[in-house]
Design a protein around this motif. Structure first.
Motif, PDB file in Angstrom:
ATOM      1  N   ALA A 113      13.268  63.785  57.171  1.00 18.35           N
ATOM      2  CA  ALA A 113      13.264  63.156  58.496  1.00 18.35           C
ATOM      3  C   ALA A 113      11.837  62.862  58.939  1.00 18.35           C
ATOM      4  O   ALA A 113      11.557  61.805  59.522  1.00 18.35           O
ATOM      5  N   TRP A 114      10.923  63.787  58.664  1.00 21.45           N
ATOM      6  CA  TRP A 114       9.513  63.569  59.027  1.00 21.45           C
ATOM      7  C   TRP A 114       8.950  62.361  58.289  1.00 21.45           C
ATOM      8  O   TRP A 114       8.216  61.556  58.870  1.00 21.45           O
ATOM      9  N   CYS A 115       9.275  62.239  57.004  1.00 21.95           N
ATOM     10  CA  CYS A 115       8.794  61.093  56.225  1.00 21.95           C
ATOM     11  C   CYS A 115       9.285  59.783  56.826  1.00 21.95           C
ATOM     12  O   CYS A 115       8.534  58.794  56.895  1.00 21.95           O
ATOM     13  N   LEU A 116      10.543  59.741  57.267  1.00 21.65           N
ATOM     14  CA  LEU A 116      11.070  58.526  57.883  1.00 21.65           C
ATOM     15  C   LEU A 116      10.411  58.261  59.232  1.00 21.65           C
ATOM     16  O   LEU A 116      10.172  57.109  59.600  1.00 21.65           O
ATOM     17  N   TRP A 117      10.116  59.328  59.976  1.00 24.54           N
ATOM     18  CA  TRP A 117       9.408  59.148  61.251  1.00 24.54           C
ATOM     19  C   TRP A 117       7.994  58.628  61.018  1.00 24.54           C
ATOM     20  O   TRP A 117       7.516  57.762  61.744  1.00 24.54           O
ATOM     21  N   ARG A 118       7.349  59.125  59.976  1.00 24.78           N
ATOM     22  CA  ARG A 118       5.950  58.768  59.710  1.00 24.78           C
ATOM     23  C   ARG A 118       5.817  57.364  59.116  1.00 24.78           C
ATOM     24  O   ARG A 118       4.940  56.596  59.517  1.00 24.78           O
ATOM     25  N   TRP A 119       6.696  57.003  58.161  1.00 23.54           N
ATOM     26  CA  TRP A 119       6.517  55.752  57.432  1.00 23.54           C
ATOM     27  C   TRP A 119       7.653  54.756  57.618  1.00 23.54           C
ATOM     28  O   TRP A 119       7.606  53.666  57.059  1.00 23.54           O
ATOM     29  N   GLY A 120       8.686  55.140  58.377  1.00 28.51           N
ATOM     30  CA  GLY A 120       9.797  54.226  58.560  1.00 28.51           C
ATOM     31  C   GLY A 120      10.595  54.039  57.280  1.00 28.51           C
ATOM     32  O   GLY A 120      10.416  54.752  56.289  1.00 28.51           O
ATOM     33  N   TRP A 121      11.500  53.075  57.316  1.00 28.92           N
ATOM     34  CA  TRP A 121      12.374  52.812  56.165  1.00 28.92           C
ATOM     35  C   TRP A 121      11.591  51.966  55.168  1.00 28.92           C
ATOM     36  O   TRP A 121      11.589  50.742  55.230  1.00 28.92           O
ATOM     37  N   SER A 122      10.894  52.602  54.245  1.00 29.92           N
ATOM     38  CA  SER A 122       9.975  51.892  53.359  1.00 29.92           C
ATOM     39  C   SER A 122       9.890  52.595  52.015  1.00 29.92           C
ATOM     40  O   SER A 122      10.333  53.736  51.848  1.00 29.92           O
ATOM     41  N   TRP A 123       9.282  51.893  51.049  1.00 31.30           N
ATOM     42  CA  TRP A 123       9.058  52.493  49.738  1.00 31.30           C
ATOM     43  C   TRP A 123       8.066  53.647  49.838  1.00 31.30           C
ATOM     44  O   TRP A 123       8.132  54.593  49.056  1.00 31.30           O
ATOM     45  N   THR A 124       7.140  53.560  50.787  1.00 35.32           N
ATOM     46  CA  THR A 124       6.188  54.663  50.975  1.00 35.32           C
ATOM     47  C   THR A 124       6.918  55.934  51.379  1.00 35.32           C
ATOM     48  O   THR A 124       6.660  57.018  50.840  1.00 35.32           O
ATOM     49  N   ALA A 125       7.850  55.818  52.328  1.00 32.02           N
ATOM     50  CA  ALA A 125       8.638  56.982  52.736  1.00 32.02           C
ATOM     51  C   ALA A 125       9.452  57.518  51.562  1.00 32.02           C
ATOM     52  O   ALA A 125       9.561  58.746  51.375  1.00 32.02           O
ATOM     53  N   ALA A 127       8.720  57.340  48.394  1.00 33.70           N
ATOM     54  CA  ALA A 127       7.822  58.024  47.469  1.00 33.70           C
ATOM     55  C   ALA A 127       7.506  59.428  47.950  1.00 33.70           C
ATOM     56  O   ALA A 127       7.536  60.392  47.178  1.00 33.70           O
ATOM     57  N   TRP A 128       7.214  59.562  49.244  1.00 33.02           N
ATOM     58  CA  TRP A 128       6.873  60.886  49.769  1.00 33.02           C
ATOM     59  C   TRP A 128       8.094  61.804  49.847  1.00 33.02           C
ATOM     60  O   TRP A 128       7.954  63.030  49.760  1.00 33.02           O
ATOM     61  N   CYS A 129       9.274  61.234  49.987  1.00 30.32           N
ATOM     62  CA  CYS A 129      10.489  62.067  49.932  1.00 30.32           C
ATOM     63  C   CYS A 129      10.667  62.665  48.537  1.00 30.32           C
ATOM     64  O   CYS A 129      11.065  63.827  48.397  1.00 30.32           O
ATOM     65  N   VAL A 130      10.361  61.868  47.506  1.00 29.11           N
ATOM     66  CA  VAL A 130      10.410  62.400  46.143  1.00 29.11           C
ATOM     67  C   VAL A 130       9.379  63.520  45.992  1.00 29.11           C
ATOM     68  O   VAL A 130       9.661  64.572  45.399  1.00 29.11           O
ATOM     69  N   PHE A 131       8.192  63.310  46.522  1.00 30.64           N
ATOM     70  CA  PHE A 131       7.136  64.327  46.507  1.00 30.64           C
ATOM     71  C   PHE A 131       7.642  65.626  47.130  1.00 30.64           C
ATOM     72  O   PHE A 131       7.476  66.718  46.572  1.00 30.64           O
ATOM     73  N   VAL A 132       8.271  65.517  48.292  1.00 25.47           N
ATOM     74  CA  VAL A 132       8.814  66.687  48.992  1.00 25.47           C
ATOM     75  C   VAL A 132       9.847  67.403  48.140  1.00 25.47           C
ATOM     76  O   VAL A 132       9.798  68.639  47.967  1.00 25.47           O
ATOM     77  N   TRP A 158       2.707  61.626  37.304  1.00 27.72           N
ATOM     78  CA  TRP A 158       2.774  60.191  37.032  1.00 27.72           C
ATOM     79  C   TRP A 158       3.206  59.411  38.269  1.00 27.72           C
ATOM     80  O   TRP A 158       2.692  58.313  38.527  1.00 27.72           O
ATOM     81  N   LEU A 159       4.126  59.964  39.048  1.00 25.43           N
ATOM     82  CA  LEU A 159       4.558  59.281  40.266  1.00 25.43           C
ATOM     83  C   LEU A 159       3.416  59.180  41.274  1.00 25.43           C
ATOM     84  O   LEU A 159       3.320  58.192  42.012  1.00 25.43           O
ATOM     85  N   GLY A 160       2.541  60.194  41.304  1.00 27.37           N
ATOM     86  CA  GLY A 160       1.381  60.134  42.183  1.00 27.37           C
ATOM     87  C   GLY A 160       0.460  58.994  41.802  1.00 27.37           C
ATOM     88  O   GLY A 160      -0.056  58.269  42.666  1.00 27.37           O
ATOM     89  N   LEU A 161       0.247  58.822  40.503  1.00 24.33           N
ATOM     90  CA  LEU A 161      -0.599  57.722  40.034  1.00 24.33           C
ATOM     91  C   LEU A 161       0.055  56.367  40.316  1.00 24.33           C
ATOM     92  O   LEU A 161      -0.613  55.409  40.730  1.00 24.33           O
ATOM     93  N   ILE A 162       1.366  56.290  40.098  1.00 26.49           N
ATOM     94  CA  ILE A 162       2.082  55.039  40.371  1.00 26.49           C
ATOM     95  C   ILE A 162       2.049  54.725  41.866  1.00 26.49           C
ATOM     96  O   ILE A 162       1.855  53.565  42.272  1.00 26.49           O
ATOM     97  N   ALA A 163       2.246  55.768  42.704  1.00 27.67           N
ATOM     98  CA  ALA A 163       2.205  55.560  44.150  1.00 27.67           C
ATOM     99  C   ALA A 163       0.847  55.027  44.594  1.00 27.67           C
ATOM    100  O   ALA A 163       0.763  54.144  45.453  1.00 27.67           O
ATOM    101  N   ALA A 164      -0.225  55.552  43.995  1.00 30.78           N
ATOM    102  CA  ALA A 164      -1.563  55.051  44.323  1.00 30.78           C
ATOM    103  C   ALA A 164      -1.730  53.606  43.862  1.00 30.78           C
ATOM    104  O   ALA A 164      -2.285  52.768  44.582  1.00 30.78           O
ATOM    105  N   ALA A 165      -1.241  53.292  42.681  1.00 27.23           N
ATOM    106  CA  ALA A 165      -1.364  51.933  42.152  1.00 27.23           C
ATOM    107  C   ALA A 165      -0.613  50.928  43.011  1.00 27.23           C
ATOM    108  O   ALA A 165      -1.056  49.780  43.176  1.00 27.23           O
ATOM    109  N   LEU A 166       0.523  51.340  43.578  1.00 27.54           N
ATOM    110  CA  LEU A 166       1.340  50.439  44.393  1.00 27.54           C
ATOM    111  C   LEU A 166       0.995  50.497  45.878  1.00 27.54           C
ATOM    112  O   LEU A 166       1.608  49.807  46.694  1.00 27.54           O
ATOM    113  N   GLY A 167       0.034  51.366  46.242  1.00 27.42           N
ATOM    114  CA  GLY A 167      -0.392  51.445  47.638  1.00 27.42           C
ATOM    115  C   GLY A 167       0.488  52.306  48.521  1.00 27.42           C
ATOM    116  O   GLY A 167       0.443  52.200  49.753  1.00 27.42           O
ATOM    117  N   PHE A 168       1.297  53.195  47.927  1.00 27.77           N
ATOM    118  CA  PHE A 168       2.188  54.035  48.712  1.00 27.77           C
ATOM    119  C   PHE A 168       1.504  55.294  49.251  1.00 27.77           C
ATOM    120  O   PHE A 168       2.007  55.920  50.182  1.00 27.77           O
TER     121      PHE A 168
END
Length: 280
Positions: A113-125, A127-132, A158-168
Motif C-alpha cells: 500500500a505504501w508503494c502505491l501511495w508513493r509511486w501510484g499505479w506504475s511500473w516503478t511501484a 518494481a518496489w513491490c517485488v523488492f518488498v 538483477w532486478l535492481g540493475l534492471i530497475a536502474a536501467a529502466l529508471g524505476f
C-alpha cells in the motif's frame, strides 16, 4: 488525497495481503526444497538411490496442518480474515496457528500500500513491490534457517540493475552497478579478514549477495547508511537475545534479517535519513 489514489492504495494493500499469504508458503517450503535438492545431489554423487517422494514445491501439495495433516480449504486461507475466524487454531485439531502468518500478510500488505501511495499505479511501484516481497521472504528464511537462497538474492540483484536501467529506482545505472560491486566486495573482504584473524566464518556468502542486491537498488552511496543501520539493529537484537539466553546453538545470529530491515528502511525514508538517525 484524490479518491482514485485511495482506491489504488486499497487495491495495492489487498494484493499485498495475497502476496503475503504466498510468502508464508515460500518461507516454509523453499528451504525444504533446497534440502531435497542437496539430498538428491549427495545421493547421485555417492551412487545411492533415494526413496520415491511426493511432489513438493511452492504449489503442490496443498497447504495442510503440520500437526494433523488437515488440508486447508480455500475459505480457511483468506489472508488475516481466516486466522481471525478460526481464532488462530486449526479447524480440525485446534492446534494453535503461529501469529507470524497473519503478521507477514499484514506487513506485506502495508508495504505494498505504501508503494502505491508513493509511486501510484506504475511500473516503478511494481518494481518496489517485488523488492518488498523478496526482502520479507529473505528476512524470515534467514532467521529460521541461517540461509539466504540464491533463488531469491540473485534475482533481487538483477532486478535492481534492471530497475536502474529502466529508471524505476531513480539512480543511474552506473551507480547501481558499482553499488552491487561494492556491496559484494566489502562484505567479502570483511569475511576473509575475520576468517584469517580468527579461523572462523563470521557470515555467509548469502550476506554478500544480499548486500550487493541492496547496492544495485540504492546505489553505492547508500551502502554505508544501510550497513550502519543493519549493524546497530543486529547488535541490539543480539544483546537482547543473549540477556534472555535465547541465542541458538553456537550463538549464531543471522545478519540477513538486519540487512533486509535496513533495506526496507532505506526504501521508506531514504538512505540519508538513516545517517541522520545515527547522528552522522
Amino acid at each position: 488525497m484524490p479518491e482514485g489514489l485511495w482506491l489504488q492504495i486499497a487495491m495495492g494493500g489487498a494484493f499485498g495481503l495475497l502476496i503475503g499469504s504466498f510468502l508464508n508458503v515460500v518461507i516454509y517450503r523453499l528451504p525444504k526444497m533446497m534440502e531435497r535438492e542437496w539430498a538428491a545431489g549427495c545421493a547421485e554423487i555417492s551412487g545411492q538411490e533415494l526413496a520415491a517422494q511426493e511432489a513438493f514445491n511452492l504449489f503442490v501439495p496443498r497447504s495442510r496442518c503440520q500437526q494433523c495433516g488437515h488440508q486447508i480449504r480455500w475459505y480457511e486461507n483468506i489472508p488475516v480474515l481466516s486466522y481471525l475466524a478460526l481464532r488462530g487454531k486449526c479447524s480440525a485439531c485446534a492446534t494453535p496457528i503461529s501469529m507470524r502468518y497473519p503478521l507477514v500478510e499484514l506487513v506485506t500488505g502495508a508495504l505494498f500500500a505504501w508503494c502505491l501511495w508513493r509511486w501510484g499505479w506504475s511500473w516503478t511501484a511494481a518494481a518496489w513491490c517485488v523488492f518488498v516481497a523478496v526482502l520479507v521472504a529473505l528476512t524470515l528464511i534467514d532467521w529460521d534457517t541461517t540461509l539466504l537462497p540464491d533463488d531469491l538474492t540473485l534475482p533481487l540483484l538483477w532486478l535492481g540493475l534492471i530497475a536502474a536501467a529502466l529508471g524505476f529506482s531513480s539512480i543511474p545505472l552506473s551507480d547501481a552497478v558499482w553499488g552491487a560491486v561494492a556491496g559484494y566486495m566489502s562484505l567479502w573482504l570483511i569475511y576473509w579478514a575475520f576468517k584469517l584473524a580468527t579461523g572462523k566464518e563470521g557470515m555467509g556468502f548469502g550476506d554478500f549477495k544480499l548486500f550487493a542486491a541492496l547496492g544495485a537498488w540504492f546505489g553505492w552511496q547508500a551502502l554505508v547508511p544501510i550497513i550502519l543501520m543493519a549493524s546497530v539493529i543486529g547488535a541490539i537484537v543480539g544483546i537482547a537475545m543473549k540477556l534472555r539466553s535465547s541465542l541458538r546453538e553456537g550463538g549464531v545470529v543471522p545478519f540477513g534479517p538486519f540487512l533486509s530491515m535496513a533495506g526496507l528502511t532505506a526504501m521508506l525514508f531514504g538512505p540519508q535519513a538513516i545517517l541522520r538517525v545515527v547522528g552522522l
